[in-house]
Enzyme design. Structure first.
Site, PDB file in Angstrom:
ATOM      1  N   GLU A  69       0.887  -1.182   0.000  1.00 14.47           N
ATOM      2  CA  GLU A  69       0.000   0.000   0.000  1.00 14.47           C
ATOM      3  C   GLU A  69       0.911   1.214   0.000  1.00 14.47           C
ATOM      4  O   GLU A  69       1.499   1.549   1.031  1.00 14.47           O
ATOM      5  CB  GLU A  69      -0.866  -0.006   1.260  1.00 14.47           C
ATOM      6  CG  GLU A  69      -1.903  -1.104   1.321  1.00 14.47           C
ATOM      7  CD  GLU A  69      -3.029  -0.890   0.335  1.00 14.47           C
ATOM      8  OE1 GLU A  69      -3.240   0.259  -0.101  1.00 14.47           O
ATOM      9  OE2 GLU A  69      -3.686  -1.876  -0.012  1.00 14.47           O
ATOM     10  N   CYS A  72      -2.360   9.160   2.493  1.00 15.84           N
ATOM     11  CA  CYS A  72      -2.045   8.590   1.170  1.00 15.84           C
ATOM     12  C   CYS A  72      -3.142   8.893   0.154  1.00 15.84           C
ATOM     13  O   CYS A  72      -2.859   9.087  -1.024  1.00 15.84           O
ATOM     14  CB  CYS A  72      -1.828   7.091   1.285  1.00 15.84           C
ATOM     15  SG  CYS A  72      -3.227   6.235   2.028  1.00 15.84           S
TER      16      CYS A  72
HETATM   17  P1  NAP Z   1       8.333   5.148   4.595  1.00 14.15           P
HETATM   18  O1  NAP Z   1       9.547   5.962   4.768  1.00 14.15           O
HETATM   19  O2  NAP Z   1       8.288   4.198   3.459  1.00 14.15           O
HETATM   20  O3  NAP Z   1       8.115   4.382   5.996  1.00 14.15           O
HETATM   21  C1  NAP Z   1       7.024   3.522   6.207  1.00 14.15           C
HETATM   22  C2  NAP Z   1       7.420   2.433   7.192  1.00 14.15           C
HETATM   23  O4  NAP Z   1       8.491   1.675   6.642  1.00 14.15           O
HETATM   24  C3  NAP Z   1       7.934   2.961   8.522  1.00 14.15           C
HETATM   25  O5  NAP Z   1       7.597   2.028   9.515  1.00 14.15           O
HETATM   26  C4  NAP Z   1       9.428   2.984   8.324  1.00 14.15           C
HETATM   27  O6  NAP Z   1      10.172   2.885   9.516  1.00 14.15           O
HETATM   28  C5  NAP Z   1       9.611   1.727   7.512  1.00 14.15           C
HETATM   29  N1  NAP Z   1      10.814   1.699   6.690  1.00 14.15           N
HETATM   30  C6  NAP Z   1      11.644   2.725   6.358  1.00 14.15           C
HETATM   31  N2  NAP Z   1      12.662   2.259   5.579  1.00 14.15           N
HETATM   32  C7  NAP Z   1      12.460   0.934   5.425  1.00 14.15           C
HETATM   33  C8  NAP Z   1      13.160  -0.106   4.732  1.00 14.15           C
HETATM   34  N3  NAP Z   1      14.263   0.134   4.038  1.00 14.15           N
HETATM   35  N4  NAP Z   1      12.651  -1.352   4.780  1.00 14.15           N
HETATM   36  C9  NAP Z   1      11.524  -1.619   5.476  1.00 14.15           C
HETATM   37  N5  NAP Z   1      10.828  -0.687   6.162  1.00 14.15           N
HETATM   38  C10 NAP Z   1      11.279   0.571   6.124  1.00 14.15           C
HETATM   39  O7  NAP Z   1       7.031   6.035   4.457  1.00 14.15           O
HETATM   40  P2  NAP Z   1       6.684   7.364   5.244  1.00 14.15           P
HETATM   41  O8  NAP Z   1       7.257   8.485   4.491  1.00 14.15           O
HETATM   42  O9  NAP Z   1       6.970   7.237   6.672  1.00 14.15           O
HETATM   43  O10 NAP Z   1       5.090   7.331   5.098  1.00 14.15           O
HETATM   44  C11 NAP Z   1       4.430   8.051   4.157  1.00 14.15           C
HETATM   45  C12 NAP Z   1       4.218   7.243   2.883  1.00 14.15           C
HETATM   46  O11 NAP Z   1       3.331   6.175   3.138  1.00 14.15           O
HETATM   47  C13 NAP Z   1       3.558   8.084   1.798  1.00 14.15           C
HETATM   48  O12 NAP Z   1       4.141   7.789   0.557  1.00 14.15           O
HETATM   49  C14 NAP Z   1       2.112   7.607   1.839  1.00 14.15           C
HETATM   50  O13 NAP Z   1       1.390   7.819   0.657  1.00 14.15           O
HETATM   51  C15 NAP Z   1       2.294   6.164   2.159  1.00 14.15           C
HETATM   52  N6  NAP Z   1       1.043   5.616   2.710  1.00 14.15           N
HETATM   53  C16 NAP Z   1       0.311   4.756   1.954  1.00 14.15           C
HETATM   54  C17 NAP Z   1      -0.901   4.267   2.443  1.00 14.15           C
HETATM   55  C18 NAP Z   1      -1.751   3.334   1.628  1.00 14.15           C
HETATM   56  O14 NAP Z   1      -2.638   2.700   2.211  1.00 14.15           O
HETATM   57  N7  NAP Z   1      -1.545   3.217   0.315  1.00 14.15           N
HETATM   58  C19 NAP Z   1      -1.341   4.670   3.702  1.00 14.15           C
HETATM   59  C20 NAP Z   1      -0.569   5.562   4.438  1.00 14.15           C
HETATM   60  C21 NAP Z   1       0.634   6.020   3.935  1.00 14.15           C
HETATM   61  P3  NAP Z   1      10.707   4.178  10.313  1.00 14.15           P
HETATM   62  O15 NAP Z   1       9.524   4.778  10.940  1.00 14.15           O
HETATM   63  O16 NAP Z   1      11.656   3.661  11.311  1.00 14.15           O
HETATM   64  O17 NAP Z   1      11.345   5.066   9.283  1.00 14.15           O
END
Ligand code: NAP
Length: 486
Positions: free
Chosen positions: A254, A288
């Site tokens: 997602e 998102c």
């Molecule tokens: P992110 O950087 O991808 O982080 C999301 C999660 O993944 C966090 O728990 C993060 O941990 C972890 N993470 C970071 N690097 C990782 C890696 N290399 N391998 C595995 N996990 C890793 O995303 P974000 O910027 O925090 O969140 C916003 C994004 O999420 C936006 O793009 C938004 O559109 C998307 N989103 C999508 C949905 C949907 O349902 N489609 C819903 C909500 C949000 P840490 O916290 O420790 O960094």
């Protein structure tokens, strides 16, 4: 079973609240005050391996000895406890994430509904009996839980996004290791307390907090983990997809979005502007499915813009715990800089700033940004090409249907889209031709537990919620039987 106290916020592994093996902890920050509100254990690979092993041990009993009806009772009780504890959990969400208390309450109640819905839907994991082509043969399908699942989620909806994984995985008979975003673990500890108090056996759901890279490495390399369900950025989703190839792990992704919000001339511009402002600035645009590109028909564009600017200026910015607050702080300091950079880029390319545009000067502390409305956006601005995740409303205009469909689809994302019209023909055209997994027609809040949620193109893979969200945790087995000659 021990309890995670306020003093010692911990990980849950095999039914025990535990600290990190090396004693590391992490401060949790309140984005409204920049103050530390708690500490959590901060683990890594070792704790993740132990949690996966616990989930593996718990799998046979949870998936085979417990029936779907047994599992449903625990999930329904979890939903009830979440509702009973809604105020306390909502307060934690607001403290660590920043959104206004009313939005936090809504998040807890929506997540409780998700648990209740999957409790029931788990009972409908039906196989099929398939008509035979040869007289002595019979065919059927059985549903089989995927196995041990890893669930990784971001900070913007810390309870909802884990509930969308925990509830269907547990209903399907999978066991799970949940890994919340580092900055918002406290409310998830409260959700896990609900699961335990509802009677979930040890090891069935485990909670690990810590280094994202280390934990992802363990999920990807450890064969116990059969599936990763990830919500977060498209960039990290792609990394996980590459890493999952070696063991052909199942994936649900997602990811990011860049939703068009299209307003046709038969819509009431003031009414739709109100819906647009509410949808845009909910959780500061850090959603998102937030609308991020507003296409308004040229005949009503001026009326829409003046109403949207007025409603935006009236929004009450403040600490999410304070009564009447409609917009809380952004999540972290770097988000303020990113938002300013996007606005500066748009203005340099000719956009007009109608309201907002900068960090709020009313607050000494906290990551408050003024809700912003812009017009005159050039198509190549970063606001149009990158997912903004910010309280910024860029308004563009259009004349023809084909033109707006083509502009709306001109993105690598395909998560949500919004259409405002009373014309049935236009509504159908848009529902069929927009490249988005979720389409709200005159509806700025389309998500509900019983309807699928997920994206096309680079917005993801698979669907959460609905029956499809349960199927994501099930394998289909074809069983063919040769009967004895009679
Ligand atoms: P992110 O950087 O991808 O982080 C999301 C999660 O993944 C966090 O728990 C993060 O941990 C972890 N993470 C970071 N690097 C990782 C890696 N290399 N391998 C595995 N996990 C890793 O995303 P974000 O910027 O925090 O969140 C916003 C994004 O999420 C936006 O793009 C938004 O559109 C998307 N989103 C999508 C949905 C949907 O349902 N489609 C819903 C909500 C949000 P840490 O916290 O420790 O960094």
């Amino acid at each position: 079973m021990t309890t995670a106290t306020a003093e010692r916020r911990s990980m849950l592994i095999d039914g025990q609240w535990t600290t990190a093996a090396d004693g590391r902890t992490l401060d949790v920050i309140n984005p409204a005050t920049e103050g530390v509100i708690g500490q959590v254990a901060y683990g890594g690979r070792e704790e993740t391996r132990r949690a996966l092993e616990a989930a593996q041990r718990a799998l046979p009993t949870w998936s085979r000895q417990q029936t779907t009806w047994d599992r449903a009772k625990i999930l329904k009780r979890t939903a009830e406890l979440m509702r009973e504890r809604c105020d306390a959990i909502a307060r934690t969400i607001t403290l660590e994430q920043g959104k206004p208390l009313a939005e936090s309450r809504g998040e807890v109640l929506h997540s409780a509904d998700t648990f209740e819905w999957f409790a029931e839907e788990g009972k409908r994991a039906y196989g099929q009996v398939i008509p035979n082509s040869l007289p002595g043969k019979r065919h059927m399908t059985l549903k089989h839980p995927v196995g041990v699942v890893a669930a990784i989620s971001p900070w913007n909806f810390p309870i909802t996004l884990q509930a969308r994984k925990l509830a269907p995985a547990l209903a399907a008979g999978c066991t799970i290791v949940s890994r919340p975003a580092s900055q918002t673990p406290l409310c998830l500890i409260q959700l896990f307390e609900c699961l335990i108090d509802a009677g979930l056996p040890s090891g069935v759901a485990n909670l690990v907090i810590g280094s994202a890279n280390e934990m992802a490495d363990e999920f990807l390399s450890n064969p116990i983990c059969r599936k990763i369900s990830f919500t977060g950025s498209t960039e990290v989703g792609k990394q996980l997809m590459r890493g999952a190839a070696d063991q052909m792990k199942r994936l649900s992704l997602e990811l990011g979005g860049h939703a068009p919000f299209i307003v046709f001339p038969d819509a009431d511009p003031a009414v739709v502007a109100k819906a647009a402002v509410t949808g845009k600035f909910r959780n500061n645009g850090q959603v998102c499915v937030a609308p991020t590109r507003f296409f308004v028909h040229q005949d009503i564009r001026d009326d829409f813009v003046s109403a949207a600017v007025q409603f935006t200026r009236e929004l009450k910015l403040g600490n999410g715990l304070d009564a009447g607050t409609e917009i809380g702080p952004m999540f972290e300091e770097k988000a303020l800089k990113q938002t300013s950079t996007l606005i500066d880029d748009a203005v340099q390319r000719g956009a007009q700033l109608l309201t907002g545009g900068k960090r709020s000067e009313r607050f000494d502390r906290g990551y408050f940004f003024e809700p912003t409305v812009l017009t005159g956006i050039a198509p190549e601005t970063r606001l149009m090409t990158e997912e903004p995740f910010a309280p910024v409303m860029p308004v563009l205009d259009f004349g023809r249907l084909d033109e707006v469909i083509s502009a709306a689809n001109n993105t690598r994302y395909g998560l949500a889209a919004y259409v405002f019209t009373n014309d049935l023909t236009v509504m159908w055209q848009l529902a069929e031709r927009l490249e988005a997994g979720i389409i709200g027609i005159n509806d700025p809040v389309p998500a509900t537990p019983q309807a699928p949620f997920g994206g096309m193109k680079e917005s993801g893979l698979g669907r959460e919620l609905s029956h499809e969200g349960l199927e994501a945790y099930l394998e289909t087995k074809a069983v063919s039987i040769r009967l004895r000659d009679s």
